[in-house]
Scaffold this motif. Sequence first.
Motif, PDB file in Angstrom:
ATOM      1  N   PRO A 135       0.935  -1.640   0.198  1.00  0.00           N
ATOM      2  CA  PRO A 135      -0.027   0.365  -0.246  1.00  0.00           C
ATOM      3  C   PRO A 135       0.812   1.493  -0.053  1.00  0.00           C
ATOM      4  CG  PRO A 135       0.156  -1.043   2.715  1.00  0.00           C
ATOM      5  CD  PRO A 135       0.933  -1.770   1.050  1.00  0.00           C
ATOM      6  N   ALA A 136       2.613   1.137   0.520  1.00  0.00           N
ATOM      7  CA  ALA A 136       3.087   2.356   0.211  1.00  0.00           C
ATOM      8  C   ALA A 136       4.767   1.565  -0.407  1.00  0.00           C
ATOM      9  CB  ALA A 136       2.967   3.137   1.732  1.00  0.00           C
ATOM     10  N   ALA A 137       5.706   2.550  -0.236  1.00  0.00           N
ATOM     11  CA  ALA A 137       6.758   1.987  -0.923  1.00  0.00           C
ATOM     12  C   ALA A 137       7.498   1.486   1.206  1.00  0.00           C
ATOM     13  CB  ALA A 137       7.280   3.208  -0.445  1.00  0.00           C
ATOM     14  N   ALA A 138       8.517   0.024   0.820  1.00  0.00           N
ATOM     15  CA  ALA A 138       8.593  -0.906   1.559  1.00  0.00           C
ATOM     16  C   ALA A 138      10.051  -1.074   1.739  1.00  0.00           C
ATOM     17  CB  ALA A 138       7.553  -1.792   2.419  1.00  0.00           C
ATOM     18  N   ASN A 139      10.367  -1.547   2.889  1.00  0.00           N
ATOM     19  CA  ASN A 139      11.494  -1.867   1.743  1.00  0.00           C
ATOM     20  C   ASN A 139      12.216  -3.156   3.362  1.00  0.00           C
ATOM     21  OD1 ASN A 139      12.908  -0.523   4.503  1.00  0.00           O
ATOM     22  ND2 ASN A 139      14.376  -0.249   3.290  1.00  0.00           N
ATOM     23  N   SER A 140      10.672  -3.357   4.063  1.00  0.00           N
ATOM     24  CA  SER A 140      10.720  -4.655   4.806  1.00  0.00           C
ATOM     25  C   SER A 140       9.594  -5.685   4.892  1.00  0.00           C
ATOM     26  CB  SER A 140      11.530  -3.984   5.932  1.00  0.00           C
ATOM     27  OG  SER A 140      10.551  -3.258   6.372  1.00  0.00           O
ATOM     28  N   ILE A 141       9.502  -6.566   5.574  1.00  0.00           N
ATOM     29  CA  ILE A 141       8.292  -6.953   6.492  1.00  0.00           C
ATOM     30  C   ILE A 141       8.745  -7.687   7.334  1.00  0.00           C
ATOM     31  CG2 ILE A 141       8.889  -9.239   4.848  1.00  0.00           C
ATOM     32  CD1 ILE A 141       6.429 -10.246   4.034  1.00  0.00           C
TER      33      ILE A 141
END
Length: 732
Positions: A96-102
């Motif tokens: 839903p938005a930029a991310a670099n982790s989960i």
Amino acid sequence: MSPSPRRRAALLAAALAASGLTVLVTGAATPAAAATCPTTASGGASVPFRTVEAECSATNGAAVGPDYTQASIASEASGRQAVRIGSGQYVEFTLPAAANSINVHYNIPDGSSGRLSVYVGGTKLGSGLSVTSRYSYVDTGFITGSKTHHFFDDARLLFGQNAAQGTKVRVQADSGDVGQATIDLADFEQVGGAGAKPANALSVTDYGATANDSSDDTQAFRNGLSAARSQGKELFVPSGRFEIGSALQIDQTTVRGAGPWYTVLHGNNIFNNGGASGNIKLYDFAVFGDVTERNDGSPDNAFHGVLGNGSVVSGLWIQNTKCGLWLMSGASSNLTIENNRIQDTQADGVNFDGAVTNSALRNNYLRNNGDDGLALWSNGQADSGNTIANNTVVQPNLANGIALYGGSDNTVSGNLVQDTNALGGGYLVANRFNSVPLGGTVTLSNNTALRAGALDPNWQFGVGALWFDARDQAITGVTIRVTGFTAIQSPYEAIQFIDGNGAGKQIQGVTIDGVSVQGVGTFVAQSQTQGSVSISNLSASGVGVTGTYNCPYPSSIPKMTFGGSGNSGWTGTWSDCSTWPAPNSGPQQPPQSGSNIARGKAISSSSSQGGFPPGNANDGNADSYWESANNAFPQTLTVDLGAAASINKVTLKLPPSSAWGARTQTVTVSGSTDGGSYTTLVGSRGYAFDPASGNTASASFTATSQRFVRLTFTGNTGWPAGQVSEFEVAAS
């Protein structure tokens, strides 16, 4: 505000395949069969991550739940739903938005461990998620009524790359991974870089601490803490995992990490203070424990003991300890505990165990705690003058979201508690556990409970989203003010008054004003003791049985006296005090005029983009939205109100963020009594959405009785698809 064009993704996949990297070619995937996106609610903590439910995402797995039954896996999932995957199956989230982790909230079968594979934009990451059942399937036989619980845990991973909004992130059970996993949700975050050592700070590595090995770093930390205090400097802990084999004592010292994704202190009890003067500052690191069972005789807490005066705990990620913070053994005051993430603890998230005053618990996020999420327990000495504000508590397993056990002049404001389980409710105000009695003025304002409350296995009746318990002694001589409370989809009653010992002790001094009850399984107000309380301006809809239960125990004492005015939507009193009705077994009460009767109802669409399902359009969260297939008008969005209802208005919303440009959508509004034949309520016309004015549009029409309401989209000047974040239908 939409996924990248399919052609661009296909070209990228082809290029990656040519380079020899592992590429997953995604086909047509659909949300889990029979899953419905759970209703969400606003309020609580402002967090740096975005949560996406598995059941709202593309998958070839199987839907689990919804189920509220104690000791079922679904009952401990957010929204009481999840998705189960086996070998070769997956859940595919859309960012839903930029991310670099989960960070994935998961369950796997008892006794198993291994990994789950992660794909970002179709490319498999070299390192997957390490998963284990080691911290799950907990039994606490010493707690009457408890069953095996604490089924979920969390696993996190940095992608090593930045992924744009709309990127597909797939969690999959590949060959060699665990054979089965139940995925509840995933948190996605754009994590900043590791923090650097502040100027003039000391580094713990200068005192012999070594990261990412099996050596015990306790003595190095003790030496570093001593030097930092004597020199009046901070102690910096750089990136890496440090082993703390025995507890540290700290006073008048600041410890700062490189960030909770980078600095990890590994141990079951990192800090243990028998006494302290204060000015302790703990910033920006993670504590990961190895606590596999609850032992209330062992201080297996990230912080245990005294913080003294003026201390701060901020930016910590605490996981797999018994408790996050348990404050006891002396006075602590003027504390600030904020911006922390406390999850998967065997017991409480934070407990003020007496003599904590004038302190703030604010903007913390708690999930899957084995007891109360946040508790003020006036044990021996009163907790007073404290504020619990703007926190989110999700899925406490064996108690309440937020609890006040005695104490005086405490405030609970702006919090969100959701999906509570057996042996507790949403918010509790009580004289329990031998606490110093409630006194002064206790304030609860603008709090929300979502699916809070549960069937108590000992009592065999429901516990409320908000409840008051005079178990140890009468609740008298105190002023308790509740304003702006919202209870959504409570499984049992919304508000409860009880003497948990069954002696009929009085409850007095409670004033409740300005409450919204949106769906309740049994009663709006349930009283099982005597006293006098005031409830005013409470509007209710979706009442499952009837308005009030007023059956004191023992039956020889007077019934509760309810005062107040301005209430609506909850007439009627349960007449048979010898029986308990099943939730949602009574006649449906008519909704209040103007109330939104579409929220949380079954909703479907002609198509949707993965990650933007139709359930987003009536979940009560204006920041989530439904989006249809692109370049494929006309598209429809249809809500089933469950039964024919008199309606006269629809309101459409888009996310209020200024990132959404102004647009006009062309829509026809239709209604149906049977879901087959539709009549036009408002003919096709353009609806202007402008973020400057709230991104809201509405259409009124002559009152009509309809069960199904359909929107037909034929144009959108801002994006080639139908888009709605909230589809509201007003009762006439």
